[in-house]
Design an enzyme around this catalytic site. Structure first.
Site, PDB file in Angstrom:
ATOM      1  N   HIS A  12     -10.946  12.193  -0.531  1.00  0.00           N
ATOM      2  CA  HIS A  12     -12.146  11.956  -1.330  1.00  0.00           C
ATOM      3  C   HIS A  12     -12.514  13.245  -2.060  1.00  0.00           C
ATOM      4  CE1 HIS A  12     -13.407   8.353   1.337  1.00  0.00           C
ATOM      5  NE2 HIS A  12     -12.801   7.948   0.245  1.00  0.00           N
ATOM      6  N   THR A  38      -2.582  10.096  -4.198  1.00  0.00           N
ATOM      7  CA  THR A  38      -3.393   9.545  -5.280  1.00  0.00           C
ATOM      8  C   THR A  38      -3.539  10.613  -6.360  1.00  0.00           C
ATOM      9  OG1 THR A  38      -5.343  10.067  -3.953  1.00  0.00           O
ATOM     10  CG2 THR A  38      -4.598   7.774  -3.949  1.00  0.00           C
ATOM     11  N   GLY A  39      -3.815  10.176  -7.577  1.00  0.00           N
ATOM     12  CA  GLY A  39      -3.735  10.976  -8.792  1.00  0.00           C
ATOM     13  C   GLY A  39      -4.247  12.394  -8.775  1.00  0.00           C
ATOM     14  N   THR A  40      -5.554  12.566  -8.739  1.00  0.00           N
ATOM     15  CA  THR A  40      -6.132  13.906  -8.818  1.00  0.00           C
ATOM     16  C   THR A  40      -5.741  14.744  -7.617  1.00  0.00           C
ATOM     17  OG1 THR A  40      -8.003  12.954 -10.009  1.00  0.00           O
ATOM     18  CG2 THR A  40      -8.290  15.177  -9.147  1.00  0.00           C
ATOM     19  N   THR A  41      -5.738  14.138  -6.446  1.00  0.00           N
ATOM     20  CA  THR A  41      -5.342  14.856  -5.234  1.00  0.00           C
ATOM     21  C   THR A  41      -3.913  15.369  -5.372  1.00  0.00           C
ATOM     22  OG1 THR A  41      -6.833  13.519  -3.880  1.00  0.00           O
ATOM     23  CG2 THR A  41      -5.037  14.651  -2.732  1.00  0.00           C
ATOM     24  N   SER A  59      -5.192   7.392  -9.744  1.00  0.00           N
ATOM     25  CA  SER A  59      -6.388   7.817  -9.030  1.00  0.00           C
ATOM     26  C   SER A  59      -6.806   6.705  -8.075  1.00  0.00           C
ATOM     27  CB  SER A  59      -7.493   8.094 -10.055  1.00  0.00           C
ATOM     28  OG  SER A  59      -8.708   8.349  -9.412  1.00  0.00           O
ATOM     29  N   GLY A  60      -7.389   7.079  -6.934  1.00  0.00           N
ATOM     30  CA  GLY A  60      -7.805   6.082  -5.942  1.00  0.00           C
ATOM     31  C   GLY A  60      -8.607   4.930  -6.522  1.00  0.00           C
ATOM     32  N   ASP A  65      -5.128   3.783  -4.257  1.00  0.00           N
ATOM     33  CA  ASP A  65      -5.227   3.335  -2.863  1.00  0.00           C
ATOM     34  C   ASP A  65      -4.371   2.088  -2.648  1.00  0.00           C
ATOM     35  OD1 ASP A  65      -7.102   5.370  -2.340  1.00  0.00           O
ATOM     36  OD2 ASP A  65      -8.802   4.057  -2.760  1.00  0.00           O
ATOM     37  N   ASP A  85     -14.510  11.587   3.227  1.00  0.00           N
ATOM     38  CA  ASP A  85     -15.847  12.179   3.177  1.00  0.00           C
ATOM     39  C   ASP A  85     -16.839  11.118   3.653  1.00  0.00           C
ATOM     40  OD1 ASP A  85     -18.255  13.382   2.664  1.00  0.00           O
ATOM     41  OD2 ASP A  85     -18.032  13.362   0.485  1.00  0.00           O
ATOM     42  N   HIS A  92     -15.656   2.536  -4.465  1.00  0.00           N
ATOM     43  CA  HIS A  92     -14.454   1.756  -4.161  1.00  0.00           C
ATOM     44  C   HIS A  92     -14.210   1.697  -2.652  1.00  0.00           C
ATOM     45  CE1 HIS A  92     -12.974   5.866  -4.255  1.00  0.00           C
ATOM     46  NE2 HIS A  92     -11.837   5.491  -3.705  1.00  0.00           N
ATOM     47  N   ASP A  95     -11.738  -0.735  -1.232  1.00  0.00           N
ATOM     48  CA  ASP A  95     -10.327  -0.355  -1.390  1.00  0.00           C
ATOM     49  C   ASP A  95      -9.898   0.575  -0.264  1.00  0.00           C
ATOM     50  OD1 ASP A  95     -10.416  -1.728  -3.821  1.00  0.00           O
ATOM     51  OD2 ASP A  95     -10.921   0.086  -4.939  1.00  0.00           O
ATOM     52  N   ARG A 101      -7.017  -0.640   6.773  1.00  0.00           N
ATOM     53  CA  ARG A 101      -6.621  -1.859   7.494  1.00  0.00           C
ATOM     54  C   ARG A 101      -5.109  -2.024   7.472  1.00  0.00           C
ATOM     55  NH1 ARG A 101      -5.168  -6.881   6.596  1.00  0.00           N
ATOM     56  NH2 ARG A 101      -5.451  -6.822   4.358  1.00  0.00           N
TER      57      ARG A 101
END
Length: 127
Positions: A12, A38-41, A59-60, A65, A85, A92, A95, A101
């Site tokens: 996050h 995920t994108g930015t991460t 991106s998430g 995700d 976080d 989202h 998601d 899950r």
């Protein structure tokens, strides 16, 4: 020869710096892994650790995700590290819950904070 560990990394916004620091601290081990993020991460981790075999996804909130969830359901992820976080509302959130899950359903080891991620990687590093 043991196949490379397939690792998914997500964080996050308020935890991205923590995950980048974690990746930097474990760069030698992570260089042996196939990583999706995920994108930015993913982009931030690659900026700090450019030699990693890391594929940034969307991106998430834009579907990253779900992309990782699909990889989990196709048995293409071995470990999930998701620095969550818990103090910031996420638009989202459904998601995120769906991804968690799937990790539970498919019995994928999942770390939601640095302490658990450290234990998971230590276990992998020590065989």
């Amino acid at each position: 020869m043991t196949p490379a560990l397939r690792l998914a990394l997500i964080a996050h916004d308020e935890k991205k710096d923590d995950l980048v620091a974690f990746a930097s601290d474990h760069v030698d081990f992570l260089m042996t892994c196939h990583i999706v993020a995920t994108g930015t991460t993913g982009q931030r981790i690659l900026a700090a650790c450019p030699n990693l075999n890391l594929t940034p996804l969307k991106s998430g909130p834009l579907g990253g995700d779900q992309q990782i969830g699909a990889l989990i359901s196709e048995a293409k992820i071995d470990l999930l590290i998701f620095f969550v976080d818990p103090l910031t509302p996420m638009p989202h959130d459904v998601d995120v819950k769906a991804l968690m899950r799937l990790a539970i359903v498919y019995d994928i080891p999942m770390a939601l904070n640095r302490a658990t991620a450290e234990i998971m990687l230590e276990n992998q590093e020590n065989g």
